[in-house]
Motif scaffolding. Structure first.
Motif, mmCIF file in Angstrom:
data_model
loop_
_atom_site.group_PDB
_atom_site.id
_atom_site.type_symbol
_atom_site.label_atom_id
_atom_site.label_comp_id
_atom_site.label_asym_id
_atom_site.label_seq_id
_atom_site.Cartn_x
_atom_site.Cartn_y
_atom_site.Cartn_z
ATOM 1 N N HIS A 179 0.798 -1.221 0.000
ATOM 2 C CA HIS A 179 0.000 0.000 0.000
ATOM 3 C C HIS A 179 0.834 1.276 0.000
ATOM 4 O O HIS A 179 0.306 2.352 -0.312
ATOM 5 C CB HIS A 179 -0.947 0.000 1.200
ATOM 6 C CG HIS A 179 -1.966 -1.110 1.161
ATOM 7 N ND1 HIS A 179 -2.977 -1.155 0.233
ATOM 8 C CD2 HIS A 179 -2.091 -2.240 1.925
ATOM 9 C CE1 HIS A 179 -3.711 -2.249 0.429
ATOM 10 N NE2 HIS A 179 -3.191 -2.924 1.446
ATOM 11 N N SER A 183 2.250 5.572 -3.253
ATOM 12 C CA SER A 183 2.031 6.863 -2.596
ATOM 13 C C SER A 183 2.673 7.974 -3.404
ATOM 14 O O SER A 183 3.745 7.807 -3.989
ATOM 15 C CB SER A 183 2.626 6.842 -1.180
ATOM 16 O OG SER A 183 2.016 5.844 -0.401
ATOM 17 N N ARG A 192 -0.761 6.243 5.332
ATOM 18 C CA ARG A 192 -1.025 4.837 5.024
ATOM 19 C C ARG A 192 -0.271 3.929 5.984
ATOM 20 O O ARG A 192 -0.791 2.867 6.376
ATOM 21 C CB ARG A 192 -0.624 4.539 3.583
ATOM 22 C CG ARG A 192 -1.505 5.228 2.555
ATOM 23 C CD ARG A 192 -1.094 4.893 1.132
ATOM 24 N NE ARG A 192 -1.931 5.578 0.159
ATOM 25 C CZ ARG A 192 -1.810 5.439 -1.159
ATOM 26 N NH1 ARG A 192 -0.881 4.629 -1.649
ATOM 27 N NH2 ARG A 192 -2.602 6.089 -1.988
#
Length: 1011
Positions: A179, A183, A192
Motif C-alpha cells: 500500500h 504513494s 497509510r
C-alpha cells in the motif's frame, strides 16, 4: 547395585532427564504414594510421555499432580524442575482461569477438550508472556481395582507462538510494501503506514510518526494509531530541544540514527493506549526513518512495546523493517518527484523549442514576403526592363526565396503540430482523383530528370475523409524525398483499398536506406549520413512532418528499404469518418483540389533535376595563361553563379560533388578548387582529405565554402587543412579577392618554395594558436542552428548577391531601383536576425571552461570596436577599475558589446555611459535570485543617459524578439538583451534593468568573482 537395578520399575527405564528425575524422586509422601503403588494406567501414561518427543504431561489424581517429559520443559521455562509433582493449579495459576475449566471437563465429565492456537499469557521466566498453544486434554480412566472413574489427564502440546507472531508481523510488512508503493507524497506514505500499523494492535499498542524539520528544529506529528494518545504525552508539534523531546530521546535518536528504548512510561505518563492488551505499555521504541547513507532522518517512528513481549533482537529487527519500509517509500516518492520534475523540465524545454521555432518562423515570413513581392513584380514586367542575364538573376533569386519560404512554412507546420495548435478539417473527397492530380504536378520534373513516373490509383468503395492541405503535403513530401534520392530508374505512386483502409505507397529505385538508419527515419532533424542523392540540402523534418500529419488522420506510416536497391513508404489511413473528431469534420461536396503549395516543390525538383552540364570554357588548350578554377557545389544555382562570377578572369570547370571533382582533377589539374562542404556522395571535407593526402596534388589550394557562421567554424575549416574558408553569404568582391590571393600564393609557391614554407609555418602556427583558444559548444538548439545556417542562409545569400548584381546596372532613383532597395533592406534585416538567432542558440552550450577574465581588457576591446560610432555620436564612456571575474571570455565580450551598443543606439543626445564594478555585498545578495551561497560575486552597473524605458517593462525587455520602440526609428532584432540574459545565466549570475522614460537606463549584472 544389583538390588537397585532390580527395584527400578520397567515403565521408568530410559525417558531421558525426566525419567531420571521421576526415578530419583521420593514419591511416598506425595498424594501419588510410592512408585510401586502407582496404578497401571498411570504407569502406562508415564511410559507414553517419556518415550515421546512431543511436549506432553500427565495430571493425575484429584489434585492433578504434574508429571511431564523432556520436550515439555521448554514450555515450563524457568518453572522447571520445581513444578514436578506440584498440583497443576499451582503450576499454572496465572492461566488457571482458562485451563482449569477445561481440566474439570475432562475429569468430571469424562470428555476430552481441544484448543487450537489458544492465547495464553504465561509467566514462565519472571514476566508475563504472550504465547499460543494447540493442545487437547484427554481423560485417563483409573484401574478397575481402584475407585474407578477418571484417574487423570494426558495432554500433548504444540507451541504456535512463533508461527502466530511471525504471520502477524509478515502481514504488516506485506501490507506496508503493497500500500505504500503507489504513494504520491510524504504525507500519504505516513498516513497509510499509520493505518496499516493500526491493524496490528498486538505489536503496536500505540504508534505515531513525527516528521523532522531539522532546519527549523521542529518535529511535526503526521499520524498516530490511537486518537486517545494524549497531546501532553506526544503533542502535535514538538521542538527538538524541548524537555519532553529529551525525555523521549528524540534528539539522541536523530543524531545517532539508531533506535532507542524509552522506559518507565507508566510512572511518567500513567495509562497509555494498550492496543490489544488490557495493560498499557511501559516501554517504547524510537526508530529513525532514514535512507541508507543519509545523514539525517526523514522522520521518527515511536512504537509502544507490547507488555507481553521481551525486546529481543528478533522483535527489534521487525520494528526496524517497518521503519525501513516507510523510509524506502519516502525515497521512492522523492525519486518519482525528481523524475516528474525532470520530465516537466524536459517538456518545458520541448515547449520552449517549439515556441522558438514558431516565433522565428513568423519573424522570417515578414522579410520573405517583402522580398517575394518586389521580385514577382519585377518578373511580371514586360517592358524589357531587365536583360536576359538580369532576368536569370531575378528568377534564381525568386526561386530561392520560394525555397526559403517552403522551409520556413515546414518549420512552422511542425511547431504547430508539436504545440497541438493544428486544426485539421476533414472533408469527404474522391481520394483517387485528388491523389492523381497532386501527383501529376510532379510528372514533368521527374521525367525531365530522365526517370519513369508511374501513378496507379484504384477507385475506392468508401468515402475518404482527409484534410486536403495535409494530404497534399504528405504526397509532395514523399515524392520530393523519392526524387531527391533516385538518380535512375523509376518512381511509382499507388493508391488502393484494403478492407476499411486506404493504402498509399511511394516506391522508388533509388539509393535506399541502410538498415541501421530505418528506425530513425521519422525522427525530427534526422538525416542519413554519407548517402548519395541529388543534394545534401534539407531540414531533416520532412518525413517527421509526414508522420505527424498521417497520425492526425488516425493512420500510420512505415518504410521498407534495401540499401542500394530502393525504398517504399507505405501510408495507411482508415476510410470513413468514425475515427475522426466530430467537430473537425466538414460536410461539403466533392471537388478536385490543388493548392499553390506544389509550386515550390516542383520548382525545386526541376532545379535538382538539372545535370551539371558542360562548362562553357571547360576544355582549355594546354599552356593557356588563364588560371583554371574548379567549382564544386551540389546546388545548380550556386554553381552557375560562381561560374558567371569567375569566368571573366579564369577558366572555370564545375562538379556537382566531391567524387566528380576528383575525377576532373585527375583528368586535368586546376590551380584552385572552390568547394562547398555539405554535398552528397562525397562532401567537401572528404574531398579536401583526398587532395591533401595525395602527394601528387597536396599543394593544390582549396577554398571551402560553408554556411556555418562564427569564428569556431572558420578555425575548424583551417584545422582540417583548408587554404581558405569563406562563410556564406559572402560578397562577390570578397570571393574574387580570396581566389586571386590563393592563385597568387599557388604560383609563388612554384617560384619561391622557401618563402611559402615559411608562410605555411606561420599559417600553421596561427591556426594552432587560434585552435587553442577555441571553446567548443553543444547548443540546445544545435539542429536548428544547422538548418538556419545552411538551408536558410544559402538562398538568402543568393537573394542579396543577385540583387546587388542587378542593381549595379540600374539607374538610381528609378522605380525598379526602389524595388531593389526594399529587397536589400529586408535581406539585411534578415541577415542580422539569423546571426542573432545563431548567437542565441549557441549560448546553450555548457561544456566550456571558466577562466580568470580581465574585464578592463574586454571593455577596451569593445570600445575599440565601437570607435567609429563613439566618434560619430561624441559619446563618453567612463569606468572605474573593474574587478576580475571567473567567466567565458568570448561570451563576456558579447555581453559588453550588446550592453554598450544598446546604450549607444538608444541615446538621442551626446551619450554618457558609466560602467562601475564592485564586490557584491552580503546585504545585497537577497535581491538577486539563483546566486550560490558559497560563491563571491561582482556587481557591474552600465548606466546611460538615453531614452530609458518605463520600469514596468523591466523584465519584458529581456524576452527574445521583444522590442519596446518602433523599428523604423531604432533598428534591431529584439534578441540583443535576450542574449545578455542568457550569457549571465550561463555564468550562474543575475541581470536586471532599472530605468525611467527619457531619463536613461541602468543595467545591473552579477557575475562570479575570480576567487
Amino acid at each position: 547395585m544389583e538390588l537397585t537395578k532390580t527395584v527400578i520399575p520397567e515403565f521408568l527405564t530410559g525417558g531421558g532427564e525426566m525419567g531420571e528425575l521421576i526415578r530419583s524422586r521420593d514419591w511416598s509422601e506425595t498424594p501419588l504414594g510410592s512408585v510401586e503403588m502407582w496404578p497401571q494406567s498411570l504407569k502406562t501414561c508415564i511410559r507414553i510421555i517419556l518415550t515421546s518427543r512431543q511436549p506432553m504431561f500427565v495430571w493425575w489424581g484429584p489434585d492433578l499432580i504434574n508429571l511431564y517429559n523432556d520436550a515439555y520443559r521448554s514450555i515450563l521455562g524457568g518453572k522447571h524442575p520445581e513444578v514436578l509433582g506440584m498440583p497443576a493449579s499451582e503450576v499454572w495459576k496465572e492461566i488457571w482461569d482458562q485451563v482449569g475449566p477445561r481440566a474439570a471437563t475432562a475429569m468430571q465429565e469424562n470428555e476430552g477438550t481441544y484448543d487450537e492456537s489458544l492465547l495464553l499469557i504465561m509467566e514462565r521466566n519472571g514476566y508475563p508472556e504472550e504465547t499460543y498453544y494447540t493442545f487437547s486434554y484427554s481423560p485417563v480412566p483409573g484401574d478397575a481395582g481402584g475407585t474407578g472413574g477418571i484417574g487423570g489427564i494426558i495432554c500433548a502440546n504444540t507451541d504456535d507462538t512463533q508461527r502466530i507472531v511471525g504471520e502477524r508481523q509478515l502481514m504488516t510488512l506485506k501490507d506496508l510494501g503493497k500500500h505504500l508503493l503507489d504513494s504520491e507524497s510524504d504525507t500519504a506514505v505516513y498516513n497509510r503506514a499509520i493505518t496499516i500499523l493500526k491493524e496490528n494492535p498486538a505489536d503496536f499498542p500505540f504508534a505515531c510518526i513525527y516528521q523532522a524539520d531539522l532546519k527549523a528544529g521542529i518535529l511535526e506529528m503526521v499520524g498516530k494509531t490511537d486518537a486517545s494518545l494524549a497531546d501532553t504525552v506526544l503533542p502535535p508539534s514538538l521542538e527538538i530541544e524541548s524537555t519532553l523531546a529529551a525525555d523521549w530521546k528524540f534528539k539522541h535518536a536523530i543524531h545517532t540514527n539508531k533506535s532507542l528504548v524509552v522506559t518507565g512510561l507508566k510512572d511518567k505518563y500513567g495509562k497509555l493506549p494498550s492496543g490489544k492488551w488490557t495493560i498499557s505499555p511501559d516501554q517504547a521504541l524510537v526508530i529513525p526513518i532514514i535512507q541508507s547513507g543519509q545523514a539525517c532522518p526523514f522522520a521518527l517512528l515511536i512504537v509502544g512495546l507490547s507488555p507481553y513481549r521481551q525486546l529481543d533482537d528478533k522483535y527489534r529487527s521487525f520494528f526496524q523493517l517497518v521503519a525501513d519500509q516507510v523510509a524506502s517509500s519516502i525515497v521512492n516518492v522523492h525519486a518519482m518527484e525528481e523524475a516528474r520534475k525532470k520530465a516537466e523540465a524536459l517538456m518545458e524545454i520541448d515547449r520552449a523549442k517549439t515556441a522558438f521555432f514558431s516565433n522565428i518562423s513568423h519573424e522570417f515570413r515578414t522579410p520573405l514576403t517583402l522580398m517575394l513581392g518586389p521580385l514577382e513584380e519585377l518578373l511580371a514586367q514586360k517592358e524589357g526592363t531587365l536583360n536576359p542575364d538580369q532576368e536569370a538573376h531575378v528568377m534564381a533569386t525568386h526561386r530561392n526565396a520560394l525555397r526559403l519560404l517552403r522551409l520556413v512554412n515546414t518549420l512552422l507546420d511542425f511547431s504547430r503540430i508539436q504545440a497541438d495548435r493544428v486544426q485539421a478539417h476533414y472533408s469527404p473527397v474522391n481520394l483517387s482523383s485528388l491523389t492523381e492530380d497532386i501527383a501529376s504536378t510532379f510528372r514533368a520534373a521527374i521525367e525531365h530528370a530522365g526517370l519513369q513516373f508511374h501513378v496507379n490509383c484504384d477507385p475506392l468503395t468508401t468515402d475518404a475523409y482527409v484534410d486536403r492541405d495535409m494530404w497534399e503535403k504528405i504526397i509532395l513530401n514523399l515524392l520530393s524525398n523519392a526524387f531527391k534520392y533516385t538518380l535512375g530508374g523509376s518512381i511509382t505512386l499507388s493508391l488502393e483499398q484494403d478492407g476499411d483502409n486506404a493504402i498509399l505507397r511511394v516506391q522508388d529505385t533509388g539509393v535506399g536506406i541502410p538498415a541501421e538508419e530505418i528506425p530513425h527515419m521519422f525522427e525530427r532533424f534526422h538525416r542519413v549520413k554519407f548517402t548519395r542523392g541529388r543534394t545534401f540540402e534539407g531540414t531533416g523534418i520532412g518525413l517527421s512532418l509526414v508522420k505527424e500529419l498521417v497520425l492526425l488522420h488516425g493512420g500510420d506510416i512505415n518504410v521498407k528499404s534495401e540499401d542500394g536497391k530502393g525504398t517504399t513508404f507505405t501510408v495507411r489511413i482508415p476510410l470513413g469518418c468514425a475515427h475522426l473528431p466530430a467537430d473537425h469534420i466538414v460536410k461539403n461536396d466533392y471537388e478536385l483540389y490543388i493548392s499553390g503549395l506544389s509550386e515550390a516543390y516542383i520548382k525545386e525538383a526541376f532545379h535538382l533535376g538539372r545535370g551539371n552540364g558542360t562548362s562553357m570554357n571547360g576544355n582549355v588548350p594546354a599552356g593557356e595563361e588563364k588560371p583554371r578554377v574548379l567549382v564544386v557545389d551540389d546546388n545548380a544555382d550556386m554553381r552557375e553563379y560562381l561560374q558567371r562570377l569567375l569566368e571573366k578572369h579564369y577558366w572555370v570547370d564545375t562538379a556537382a560533388n566531391g567524387k566528380e571533382a576528383l575525377e576532373k582533377i585527375t583528368a586535368q589539374l586546376p590551380e584552385l578548387v572552390v568547394s562547398d562542404i555539405m554535398m552528397p556522395e562525397m562532401d567537401g571535407i572528404e574531398l579536401l582529405n583526398h587532395i591533401k593526402h595525395d602527394s601528387a596534388i597536396s599543394s593544390l589550394p582549396v577554398i571551402l565554402l560553408s554556411a556555418r557562421a562564427g569564428e569556431e567554424a572558420k578555425i575548424e575549416g583551417y584545422d582540417i587543412g583548408a587554404d581558405d574558408y569563406l562563410i556564406k553569404p559572402f560578397s562577390a568582391k570578397e570571393l574574387l579577392a580570396r581566389v586571386r590571393a590563393q592563385i597568387r600564393i599557388s604560383r609563388l609557391h612554384q617560384q619561391a618554395i622557401d618563402i611559402l614554407q615559411h608562410s605555411a609555418e606561420e599559417l600553421e602556427k596561427k591556426v594552432e594558436e587560434r585552435t587553442a583558444e577555441l571553446l567548443r559548444k553543444n547548443s540546445e538548439l544545435e539542429q536548428f542552428a544547422y538548418i538556419a545556417s545552411h538551408d536558410l542562409q544559402e538562398p538568402l545569400r543568393k537573394i542579396r548577391t543577385f540583387s546587388e548584381l542587378l542593381q549595379m546596372g540600374l539607374q538610381k532613383g528609378t522605380p525598379v531601383n526602389n524595388y531593389f532597395d526594399k529587397i536589400q533592406s529586408s535581406a539585411a534585416r534578415m541577415t542580422q536576425l539569423i546571426n542573432d538567432v545563431l548567437n542565441y542558440s549557441r549560448l546553450s552550450g555548457r561544456d566550456v571552461q571558466f577562466v580568470s577574465t580581465d574585464l578592463n581588457a574586454i571593455l577596451q576591446q569593445v570600445k575599440t570596436d565601437f570607435d567609429l560610432l563613439i566618434e560619430q555620436k561624441q559619446a563618453i564612456i567612463k569606468s572605474n577599475e573593474l574587478p576580475p571575474v571567473k567567466g567565458i571570455p568570448l561570451q563576456l565580450v558579447q555581453l559588453f558589446t550588446n550592453l554598450i551598443g544598446n546604450s549607444l543606439k538608444f541615446s538621442e543626445k551626446q551619450p554618457v555611459i558609466t560602467i562601475t564594478g564592485t564586490p557584491l555585498q552580503a546585504s545585497e545578495r537577497a535581491s538577486y535570485s539563483g546566486l550560490q551561497d558559497d560563491i563571491d560575486y561582482v556587481k557591474l552597473e552600465f548606466k546611460d543617459n538615453g531614452i530609458g524605458f518605463e520600469q514596468k517593462f523591466a523584465e519584458k525587455i529581456f524576452t527574445i524578439f521583444q522590442r519596446l520602440n518602433e523599428g523604423r526609428q531604432y533598428a534591431g532584432t529584439g534578441i540583443g538583451l535576450a542574449l545578455c540574459k542568457k550569457i549571465v545565466e550561463n555564468h550562474r549570475g543575475a541581470i536586471k534593468a532599472e530605468g525611467s522614460l527619457n531619463e536613461g537606463a541602468t543595467f545591473i549584472v552579477i557575475l562570479p568573482a575570480d576567487q
